[in-house]
Enzyme design. Structure first.
Site, PDB file in Angstrom:
ATOM      1  N   ASN A   1       4.541  -1.497   0.802  1.00 21.37           N
ATOM      2  CA  ASN A   1       4.479  -0.198   1.492  1.00 21.37           C
ATOM      3  C   ASN A   1       5.151  -0.175   2.862  1.00 21.37           C
ATOM      4  OD1 ASN A   1       3.065   1.222  -0.550  1.00 21.37           O
ATOM      5  ND2 ASN A   1       1.167   0.207   0.087  1.00 21.37           N
TER       6      ASN A   1
ATOM      7  N   CYS B   1      37.284  -2.836 -11.351  1.00 25.38           N
ATOM      8  CA  CYS B   1      37.938  -1.582 -11.728  1.00 25.38           C
ATOM      9  C   CYS B   1      39.306  -1.804 -12.364  1.00 25.38           C
ATOM     10  CB  CYS B   1      38.087  -0.679 -10.504  1.00 25.38           C
ATOM     11  SG  CYS B   1      36.523  -0.241  -9.714  1.00 25.38           S
TER      12      CYS B   1
END
Length: 467
Positions: free
Chosen positions: A287, A53
């Protein structure tokens, strides 16, 4: 068998972390301090533990050197007993055999954290030009150093994309005395964060800074051989073509979650493009969610608190919270990551710009009926020297606060933080009308500008409609 059964013993387990950014290094240090693991961090980057940043502010000269952005050096992690391997490409993950394969060796794990971040999203017409020696993206510290070196000999900078990073780089250009053009496909800058009325306030400010702002234009080609000499753009409405001379080009048109490594291992990807994780940030494979493989940061899918929709957050603050959840679960202290309001702030020239929750655009897209309220106030009492204007816009849906946008030279962050909590608490407009605010002339008006925005929304409740 995929998955790991916990054993009651004191033998150290092997924790492998892929990615040395905000999530990876925060997990590593937290777990090393409080857990019982042999920790290896595998990163393809040449630097670690630095602030992404802060990079535009080094380019602007507000921070003197890129080295200042390095929060912890490699020796710090070595002294902690963390094995950090930079410039290391992980080629594959074998979930069945609990191994990851790099370009030089195979590393076994008991627990795995995938924190691979994101990669720049380049518009299709520009992909063939990305390897030119003066065309850049800004993702890593090395990128920032290369851009700075090129800017030192540049007279003309073109920034493509007017999101948060793009506008910060454009401001950096003019602060360095470089002729700077900012090109954006949308008519509005920060179009993911601001509605058009708030964006116009910022666009006027960018104009005042001397940035050549070309909204509603699409770049169609970059011209030159090894070095870019000009950019060809097309006006979206008229189709008019224009060439802009350039010494440096920075493409800042968004990012994509870096999920190819995990996807190739069979890990599920969500509809947002990020890795599918449960509320413990464990990944899904065949799954089911694995108890020994976690993912966080810009490569993992999260959920919006207001809409419930899946998305990928690009905020460092989100990444840090995800790192804490992963670390606590690795330490067998159950922790969960819940849907987020995603509060954002940027410093664009002299303005702080913040938003949280819905914009009118996202509300319309999700068929959420909203009422807005706006106000313009001051950061100090009218008679106190140095007061600055502050612009506030609030959105309400079903009489509850659901979004906020604020622009001003001061006082933005703390208001966005407070409004983020109000959204999470589902504060109603009636609650907001009763909100109490503190006052002293050097830092506030007697009636906070938020109160006037709430009252404006209350007046508009009878005329609820889509904009």
């Amino acid at each position: 068998m995929v998955g790991n059964t916990s054993e009651n013993n004191t033998k150290k387990q092997d924790l492998v972390i892929i990615g040395g950014g905000a999530v990876g290094m925060a997990v590593a240090t937290h777990v090393q301090r409080h857990g019982n693991y042999n920790i290896k961090v595998l990163s393809k980057d040449s630097h670690t533990a630095y602030s992404q940043c802060g990079m535009p502010f080094v380019l602007a000269g507000d921070i003197p050197d890129f080295n200042k952005l390095i929060v912890k050096n490699l020796q710090f992690f070595k002294d902690m007993g963390i094995d950090v391997r930079l410039n290391t490409q992980v080629n594959s993950i074998d979930l069945e055999n609990h191994t990851v394969h790099t370009q030089i060796d195979t590393v076994r794990y008991d627990k795995l954290v995938i924190a691979t971040g994101s990669s720049p999203s380049i518009p299709e017409p520009l992909k063939e030009f990305i390897k030119m020696d003066n065309v850049f993206t800004l993702r890593t510290l090395s990128d920032g150093i290369k851009i700075q070196n090129n800017l030192e000999k540049s007279k003309n900078l073109v920034v493509i994309g007017a999101g948060g990073i793009g506008v910060e780089i454009a401001v950096a250009g003019v602060k360095r005395g470089i002729s700077t053009t900012l090109i954006n496909r949308s008519k509005n800058v920060l179009s993911h964060n601001l509605d058009s009325d708030m964006s116009q306030i910022l666009q006027n400010h960018l104009d005042s800074k001397g940035i050549n702002l070309l909204t509603g234009h699409t770049p169609v080609s970059i011209n030159g051989s090894d070095t870019a000499e000009s950019v060809t753009i097309k006006e979206n409405i008229t189709g008019k073509i224009k060439n802009i001379s350039v010494d440096t080009i920075v493409i800042s048109t968004g990012v994509n979650p870096e999920v190819s490594l995990a996807k190739n291992a069979g890990i599920s990807v969500g509809e947002s493009g990020g890795l599918l994780v449960n509320n413990k940030l464990q990944v899904k494979y065949d799954n089911k969610y694995l108890d020994d493989v976690f993912a966080g940061g810009e490569c993992a899918q999260v959920y919006d608190f207001v809409t419930g929709n899946p998305f990928v957050s690009q905020l460092a603050s989100t990444a840090r919270r995800m790192a804490s959840v992963i670390a606590e679960n690795l330490l067998e202290k159950t922790s969960t990551f819940t849907p987020i309001t995603n509060p954002w702030i940027g410093v664009i020239g002299d303005y702080q710009v913040g938003n949280v929750g819905l914009t009118e655009k996202t509300a319309y897209k999700n068929k959420i009926n909203t009422v807005t309220g706006s106000s313009t106030g001051f950061t100090r009492a009218g008679y106190y020297p140095g007061g600055e204007k502050i612009y506030i816009k609030l959105l309400f849906s079903n009489r509850c606060l659901s979004g906020a946008q604020i622009i001003g030279r001061k006082g933005v962050k703390e208001r966005i933080d407070g409004l983020s909590l109000a959204i999470r608490k589902k504060a109603s407009i009636d609650d907001m009308l009763k909100m109490e605010t503190c006052y002293t002339p050097p830092v506030s008006e007697l009636v906070d500008p938020i109160t006037y925005a709430v009252k404006d929304a209350y007046k508009n409740m009878d005329n609820q409609k889509y904009d």
